[in-house]
Design an enzyme around this catalytic site. Structure first.
Site, PDB file in Angstrom:
ATOM      1  N   ASP A 193       3.137   6.049  28.116  1.00  0.00           N
ATOM      2  CA  ASP A 193       1.928   5.869  28.346  1.00  0.00           C
ATOM      3  C   ASP A 193       1.044   7.170  28.775  1.00  0.00           C
ATOM      4  O   ASP A 193      -0.080   7.112  28.885  1.00  0.00           O
ATOM      5  CB  ASP A 193       1.603   4.570  29.235  1.00  0.00           C
ATOM      6  CG  ASP A 193       1.836   3.391  28.891  1.00  0.00           C
ATOM      7  OD1 ASP A 193       1.930   3.210  27.510  1.00  0.00           O
ATOM      8  OD2 ASP A 193       1.902   2.216  29.320  1.00  0.00           O
ATOM      9  N   ASP A 229       5.525  -4.624  22.810  1.00  0.00           N
ATOM     10  CA  ASP A 229       5.536  -4.165  24.119  1.00  0.00           C
ATOM     11  C   ASP A 229       6.227  -5.086  24.887  1.00  0.00           C
ATOM     12  O   ASP A 229       6.379  -6.241  24.777  1.00  0.00           O
ATOM     13  CB  ASP A 229       3.963  -3.809  24.395  1.00  0.00           C
ATOM     14  CG  ASP A 229       3.600  -3.039  25.335  1.00  0.00           C
ATOM     15  OD1 ASP A 229       4.588  -2.369  25.761  1.00  0.00           O
ATOM     16  OD2 ASP A 229       2.440  -2.804  25.559  1.00  0.00           O
TER      17      ASP A 229
END
Ligand code: DGJ
Length: 746
Positions: A548, A478
Site C-alpha cells: 500500500d 484483497d
C-alpha cells in the site's frame, strides 16, 4: 535421467546441482548431499561419526555402536523422541499419549512428470519436463507413514518437496507438527537471508549468520503476512550476487508458516519449512492422509542472482497459470488513491475516459462500490452494488466504462465481513470468533470462516454473479486483516487445531473454482498490499499488489526485497500522485514510471487533474513500457546496486539470449562531488558489441548529461560485464534514468 537409484542410494541430478539420500544399514533415510553438481557416488562416506556423549543410541545398536545416534546423523525427514534433540520435522501424539515417531525406510517409486497435490497449489510441468521420486517412511509400531515427494525439473535446477502423511494404524494419531521440508547440512558456514516488514513497508531484507541455537521466522496470523515472507535463502558466508554457494526455499503456502534453522552442538545445520506448529493440531484417523504444502528448492554455486533467476523462472512459468501467464497484462488505472471511498459513477467514468484517451487499457473500480460502504467500517460481505452511489446498475456502469474503450475490473474482499452488514445480520455464525467471547477487530472488520464449505459455496456463487454482471476481466482480491479468535462453528472441539490450515484450503478451493470458471479474468492478489505475497497465491493470482506504500523511493527497497524470490511479472506496481499519500514525498513522474516498470505497471491517481504536459508524458511512458515489456516480463533480472547502500539503486533486465538489456537507475538524492556509480552489465554476450542509449521520458531530460557516459559509443559485452559503465549522474533529488543496451552487429 534425473533420478538415479543405486541400491540404497538415491541421487537426483539437475543441470547444475546434485541431491542425494541414502538408506543406512539400520533403515534410516539419511540426507547425504545437496549442492554443486557432482557424481552419483555415495557422499555419506565422507561424513564423520563419533560418540558424542548424551546423544541417544537406538536400541539395540547402542550396545555395540555408540557412535550411531540420530542426534548427529544428517536425516532426510526426522521423527520425534528418538534421541535426536534437534528441531524435528514431525511430531505426533499416539493414542497411548506417547509422543514418538521413529521413521524407517519402507520403499520408493518413480513417476514420469510432476506430482500434483490435492487441494493445494503446486508446481506443474509437462510429463517430459519433470520426474517424481517418492520415498516411503514408516513408523513400524504405529503404522504412521510419510511419503516424501521430490519433483525434479532438471533443466531449471529445481527440486520441489512435499510430504503426504498417512495413518495406516488402527488408532487415531494427532499430528502436532508436520514440516514439508527438512534439509540437513553436515558442514558449512551459512547465513540466512529472510524478509521482514510491516504494512506499508514489506520485504526488508536481513542477512544473519546462522549461530548456535534456533533461528526462525514465521506467521501465526492466518496469512503468510507482511511481517515475514515464506521465502528464504541460505548462503555461504561470503556469497554475493554473482558468486558463492546459495540455496533458495519458497514455501507455496498462504497461511501460517514456520521456517526454522538450527546450528547444533557439532556445527551441523538443519532447516525446516512448513505449516506453523503453534496453531496446528491435526487428527489423522485410521486410513486418513494429510498432504503438506509444497516447497520449491534451488541451489546455485554462482551466487544469489542465480537463485533468484531460478525462482523467477519456476514461479513465472510453472506456478502462475492461465491465459495471463504469457499474455501482456493490461496497463491499468485504479481509482483507490484518486478517490478512496468518495466517488460517484460519473467520477469513475470520467477517470476511465481520460485514462482511455492516454492509452490505458483497464479501469479498476476499487473499494466502496457495494452495500453501505462509505468508509471501512461497514458493508463488507454485502456484494450488492450501491446503485444510488453509482447512479446506475453495475452492469450499466461497466458498459459506460467499457464504451470509453477501456476494460473493466473490480475490487472485492470476499474473506472480510463487517458487523454492520446484512450478511453478518443473516449469518453471524459465519464470522470467525470464539463462542461467548468478543472477537478482536482489525480495520473494524471480522473474517468470514472460509474453512466452512457453505461459506465457500456462497462466495463462489456471489463472486461469480459480480463477475458476470459487471463483465469484469480483472478482479483485485484483497484481504485487509490478520486472523485471530481462530475457531469454526463447523469443527468439533478436538478439531479446532485444524482451523488455520482448513481456512487456507477453503480459500484455495474458492480461488480454484473461480479461476477455472472465469479463465479470461486476470486475478490480482492483495493483502492490504503484501500481506499475502507468496508463491501459493501466485498459483491463482499471477500478480499481487506489492504494498500500500506507493512512494517511488520506498518502493525501491520493497521491490528489491521481493525480487530475491519472486518474478517481476508478479509485482503489482502503480504510479501514484505527488505529494505521495503515504510519505508526502515529491518525486518526478519519470522516476515513478521507472519504479513502476519493475513490476506490472499501472496508475493510481486522478488523471483528470494532471496537466497537458504530464498527460503527454504518461502517453510516452505507456509506449516505453510496451516497447520493453518482454524484456521486463521475461528477461533475467539482476540487482546491480542496492537501495539500502549508497545513494542510487540500479537494476537490470537482460534478454535471456543476450541481445539487449535495460538498466534502470534511481537516485535517492543528489550529492555534491558525488562518487560515480558504476553498473556492471550481466547477461550479455562477451564477444558481441553493444550500443547504449538513454531512454527519454520528457523534454526536460538533458540531451547531454553533466558528466558520465557518452551515449552512442559501441562497447563489447565483456567490457560491460567486467568493467561496466558509469551511470549518468543526478542533477536533482530522486532523478531516474533508463539506459537501453542493444547488440550492434557489424
Ligand atoms: C487495501 C489495498 O491494498 C488498497 O489498494 C485498497 O484496495 C484498499 N485495501 C481498499 O480498502
Amino acid at each position: 535421467m534425473a533420478i538415479i537409484i543405486n541400491k540404497d542410494i538415491f541421487t537426483i541430478q539437475t543441470k547444475n546441482s546434485t541431491y542425494q539420500m541414502k538408506v543406512d544399514k539400520y533403515d534410516v533415510l539419511l540426507h547425504a548431499y545437496y549442492g554443486e553438481k557432482t557424481d552419483n557416488s555415495d557422499k555419506s562416506l565422507l561424513y564423520y561419526q563419533a560418540d558424542r556423549g548424551f546423544s541417544g543410541n537406538p536400541y539395540p545398536i547402542g550396545k555395540y555402536d555408540r557412535a550411531y545416534s540420530l542426534d548427529s546423523l544428517p536425516q532426510e525427514y526426522s521423527g520425534f523422541g528418538t534421541g535426536d534433540y534437534r528441531i524435528t520435522a514431525l511430531r505426533a501424539q499416539n493414542m497411548d499419549g506417547s509422543q514418538v515417531v521413529a521413521w524407517k525406510y519402507a520403499g520408493y517409486g518413480i513417476e514420469k512428470g510432476k506430482y500434483a497435490i490435492p487441494g493445494l497449489p503446486a508446481v506443474y510441468a509437462e510429463k517430459e519436463e519433470a520426474q517424481t521420486l517418492i520415498i516411503q517412511l514408516k513408523d513400524i509400531d504405529t503404522g504412521l507413514e510419510a511419503f516424501l515427494y521430490y519433483g525434479v525439473l532438471e533443466e531449471l535446477d529445481i527440486i520441489t518437496r512435499t510430504v503426504k502423511i498417512t495413518n495406516q494404524g488402527k488408532s487415531d494419531v494427532i499430528l502436532q507438527k508436520a514440516a514439508s521440508l527438512q534439509l540437513d547440512w553436515e558442514y558449512g558456514d551459512f547465513e540466512l537471508l529472510s524478509f521482514y516488514g510491516r504494512h506499508n513497508m514489506e520485504m526488508n531484507i536481513q542477512r544473519q549468520a546462522i549461530h548456535h541455537g534456533i533461528q526462525s521466522i514465521g506467521s501465526v496470523r492466518g496469512i503468510s503476512s507482511h511481517q515475514y515472507n515464506p521465502f528464504v535463502m541460505l548462503c555461504e558466508k561470503d556469497a554475493k550476487e554473482t558468486m558463492g554457494s546459495c540455496y533458495g526455499f519458497s514455501l507455496m503456502y498462504s497461511g501460517e508458516f514456520l521456517i526454522e534453522v538450527e546450528k547444533d552442538q557439532i556445527d551441523r545445520t538443519r532447516l525446516l519449512c512448513g505449516i506453523h506448529s503453534d496453531n496446528f493440531q491435526w487428527i489423522l484417523q485410521s486410513k486418513e492422509s494429510l498432504w503438506l504444502p509444497e516447497v520449491i528448492m534451488t541451489y546455485s554455486q554462482n551466487g544469489i542472482a542465480n537463485v533468484s533467476k531460478n525462482m523467477h523462472t519456476i514461479i513465472r512459468e510453472h506456478v502462475c497459470r492461465g491465459i495471463w501467464k504469457k499474455k501482456r497484462r493490461p496497463i491499468l488505472i485504479n481509482n483507490w488513491e484518486a478517490t478512496y471511498f468518495k466517488f460517484t459513477g460519473d467520477v469513475l467514468i470520467n477517470i476511465a475516459k481520460e485514462a482511455a484517451k492516454l492509452g490505458l487499457e483497464l479501469f479498476v473500480m476499487d473499494d466502496g462500490w457495494f452495500g453501505k460502504r462509505e468508509d471501512d467500517n461497514t458493508g463488507l460481505g454485502d456484494w450488492i452494488p450501491n446503485e444510488k452511489k453509482l447512479g446506475c446498475t453495475l452492469k450499466e456502469l461497466s458498459q459506460k466504462i467499457i464504451s470509453q474503450g477501456i476494460a473493466f475490473g473490480i475490487w472485492i474482499e470476499p474473506e472480510g465481513i463487517s458487523e454492520d452488514s446484512d450478511l453478518y445480520r443473516a449469518h453471524p455464525e459465519w464470522a470467525v470468533k470464539i463462542p461467548n467471547r468478543k472477537p478482536c477487530l482489525s480495520r473494524n472488520q471480522l473474517v468470514l470462516d472460509f474453512s466452512r464449505k457453505d461459506v465457500q459455496d456462497y462466495m463462489i456463487e456471489t463472486i461469480s454473479n459480480v463477475i458476470k454482471e459487471s463483465s469484469a476481466t480483472y478482479i483485485k482480491w484483497d484481504f485487509n486483516r490478520a486472523i485471530c479468535d481462530k475457531f469454526s462453528n463447523c469443527l468439533a472441539a478436538d478439531k479446532q487445531g485444524e482451523f488455520s490450515h482448513r481456512y487456507v484450503l477453503g480459500l484455495y478451493r474458492v480461488l480454484e473454482k473461480l479461476t477455472s470458471v472465469f479463465p479470461e479474468v486476470l486475478f490480482e492478489g492483495c493483502g492490504g498490499g503484501g500481506g499475502r505475497f507468496d508463491a501459493g497465491m501466485m498459483y491463482y493470482t499471477p500478480q499481487i499488489w506489492g504494498s500500500d506504500n506507493t512512494d517511488a523511493i520506498e518502493r525501491l527497497s520493497i521491490q528489491y526485497g521481493a525480487s530475491f524470490g519472486y518474478p517481476i511479472s508478479a509485482m503489482g506496481t502503480h504510479i501514484s500522485a505527488v505529494p505521495n499519500h503515504q510519505t508526502g514525498r515529491i518525486t518526478p513522474l519519470s522516476t515513478r514510471a521507472c519504479m513502476a516498470m519493475a513490476g506490472t505497471f499501472g496508475y493510481e491517481l486522478d488523471i483528470a487533474t494532471l496537466t497537458a504536459e504530464q498527460k503527454q508524458e504518461i502517453k510516452k511512458q505507456i509506449a516505453i513500457f510496451k516497447k520493453y515489456y518482454s524484456l521486463i516480463q521475461f528477461g533475467d533480472y539482476y540487482r546491480i546496486s542496492s537501495p539500502l547502500e549508497g545513494n542510487c539503486t540500479v537494476w537490470e533486465f537482460a534478454d535471456p539470449e543476450g541481445k539487449e538489456a535495460l538498466i534502470s537507475v534511481v537516485y535517492h538524492h543528489v550529492q555534491a562531488n558525488s562518487i560515480p556509480v558504476r553498473a556492471k552489465v550481466y547477461g550479455l554476450k562477451d564477444n558481441a558489441m553493444y550500443q547504449l542509449s538513454l531512454q527519454k521520458y520528457n523534454e526536460k531530460q538533458p540531451e547531454k548529461l553533466p558528466y558520465g557516459f557518452h551515449f552512442g559509443e559501441v562497447i563489447s559485452g565483456i567490457a560491460l560485464r567486467q568493467i561496466g559503465f558509469v551511470v549518468p549522474n543526478a542533477v536533482d533529488d530522486f532523478q531516474a534514468w533508463q539506459i537501453y543496451i542493444k547488440e550492434k552487429r557489424p
